[in-house]
Design an enzyme around this catalytic site. Sequence first.
Site, PDB file in Angstrom:
ATOM      1  N   GLY A 147      41.156  29.630  43.016  1.00 57.32           N
ATOM      2  CA  GLY A 147      42.223  30.509  43.107  1.00 57.32           C
ATOM      3  C   GLY A 147      42.582  31.442  44.201  1.00 57.32           C
ATOM      4  O   GLY A 147      41.843  30.722  45.343  1.00 57.32           O
ATOM      5  N   ASP A 204      46.219  32.385  35.234  1.00 54.23           N
ATOM      6  CA  ASP A 204      47.041  33.403  35.189  1.00 54.23           C
ATOM      7  C   ASP A 204      48.613  33.045  36.015  1.00 54.23           C
ATOM      8  O   ASP A 204      49.555  33.658  35.884  1.00 54.23           O
ATOM      9  CB  ASP A 204      46.432  34.505  35.967  1.00 54.23           C
ATOM     10  CG  ASP A 204      45.351  35.178  35.478  1.00 54.23           C
ATOM     11  OD1 ASP A 204      45.111  34.802  34.240  1.00 54.23           O
ATOM     12  OD2 ASP A 204      44.788  36.286  36.026  1.00 54.23           O
TER      13      ASP A 204
HETATM   14  O1  F6P Z   1      41.189  33.376  36.165  1.00 54.62           O
HETATM   15  C1  F6P Z   1      41.480  34.582  36.172  1.00 54.62           C
HETATM   16  C2  F6P Z   1      41.193  35.340  35.151  1.00 54.62           C
HETATM   17  O2  F6P Z   1      41.330  34.861  34.009  1.00 54.62           O
HETATM   18  C3  F6P Z   1      41.670  36.820  35.101  1.00 54.62           C
HETATM   19  O3  F6P Z   1      42.827  37.176  34.234  1.00 54.62           O
HETATM   20  C4  F6P Z   1      40.504  37.765  34.456  1.00 54.62           C
HETATM   21  O4  F6P Z   1      40.701  39.099  35.048  1.00 54.62           O
HETATM   22  C5  F6P Z   1      39.452  37.055  35.146  1.00 54.62           C
HETATM   23  O5  F6P Z   1      39.702  35.558  35.051  1.00 54.62           O
HETATM   24  C6  F6P Z   1      38.294  37.416  34.248  1.00 54.62           C
HETATM   25  O6  F6P Z   1      37.196  36.538  34.565  1.00 54.62           O
HETATM   26  P1  F6P Z   1      35.584  36.693  34.164  1.00 54.62           P
HETATM   27  O7  F6P Z   1      35.489  37.185  32.972  1.00 54.62           O
HETATM   28  O8  F6P Z   1      34.919  35.217  34.397  1.00 54.62           O
HETATM   29  O9  F6P Z   1      35.083  37.428  35.361  1.00 54.62           O
END
Ligand code: F6P
Length: 371
Positions: A127, A152
Amino acid sequence: MSSPNPPIKRIAISTGGGDAPGLNAVIRAVTLSALNRGWECYGIRDGYNGLLMPEQYVEGGIMRLTRERVRGITHLGGTIIGTTNRGNPMKFPIKNPGGTFEEVDRTDELVRAFRMHSIDALIVVGGDGSLAIANVLAKKGMRVVGVPKTIDNDLDRTVITFGFDTAVGFATECLDRLHTTAASHRRIIVVEVMGRYAGWIALNCGVSGSADVILIPEIPYDLHKVVPKIHEREQQGGDFTIVVVAEGAKPVGGAVSVVEREVGRAERLGGVGEKVAHELAALTGKEARVVVLGHLLRGGSPTTFDRLLALRFGAAAVRALEEGRSGVMVALNPPKVDYVPLEEASGRMKVVPLDNDSLLTARDLGICFGD
Ligand code: F6P
């Protein structure tokens, strides 16, 4: 004297940030496309950690990707080489003896590690954060091609990222299931979905799954504006309400709900669903329940759309390297897969514009955004 761009013999792939359905399809496409050109392909474990902390990996921080290794993985969620959203090499957290943390730039060390392993080029799947790192590595002389990834769908220079369709499809199915239980109990059910900066998942599943209320980061909400919608539904014979809320949604004049702050990674969001349910119950006197879909949206088998997009991105990334491109990201610009400079690809969020057609459709259908 060695030429600045010697022929490619060995490439590596790294997957960084939160996982997304389709990562394994990218890995397979990159591996097979490389092997079919006579190149070797390696996977860096857990973002760049396999190179920055090799001592932590008993089997080595990089793994050889063979035809056998990538056989039968297109339909699998997750990533066989692992990922992390910690350990950004530009701000690598080092614990001082006193227990405090210091952020150190380890990108030069990383470039040296790639050279030590004779890696001629790198494909970075990630990302915004991972693509920004890829851009720095490209500026330091590495041949790098980026592949956009996020459920997202908030990366600006590609029409869509893989993983998004799978996440929206699953969330929509959940909304379908929740309708019957909400109706049977005459409850408000609040469904929290991922979407840190952008409400694409909430908007798309909310419209497709017939939500009554959708709360997204782009439109700060006022729950007093949601109450009349609930009463209107009661008058129309619909004695239950489905609310979809993106984790990054915030009240007018308020802040996002943060679960945890930690050095070396973005703050962890969560809890907005609980707050919205609690406040709506207090404002309406109705029973409310919360369902947090969270990481369920990141798991499971990618949809056909996401598999094909991921395979196309992986193959296009290898073609880019063969054509001598570097410092670019593959991007969907229908019907083509294009290349855009990494410089332009990172640091720009694609949020939901207020004149977005799905958003206008939602308003026409009477869906409330809390504004
Ligand atoms: O991939 C993005 C995302 O899905 C965000 O929407 C979310 O805040 C984040 O990942 C959460 O990631 P993790 O719980 O793996 O830190």
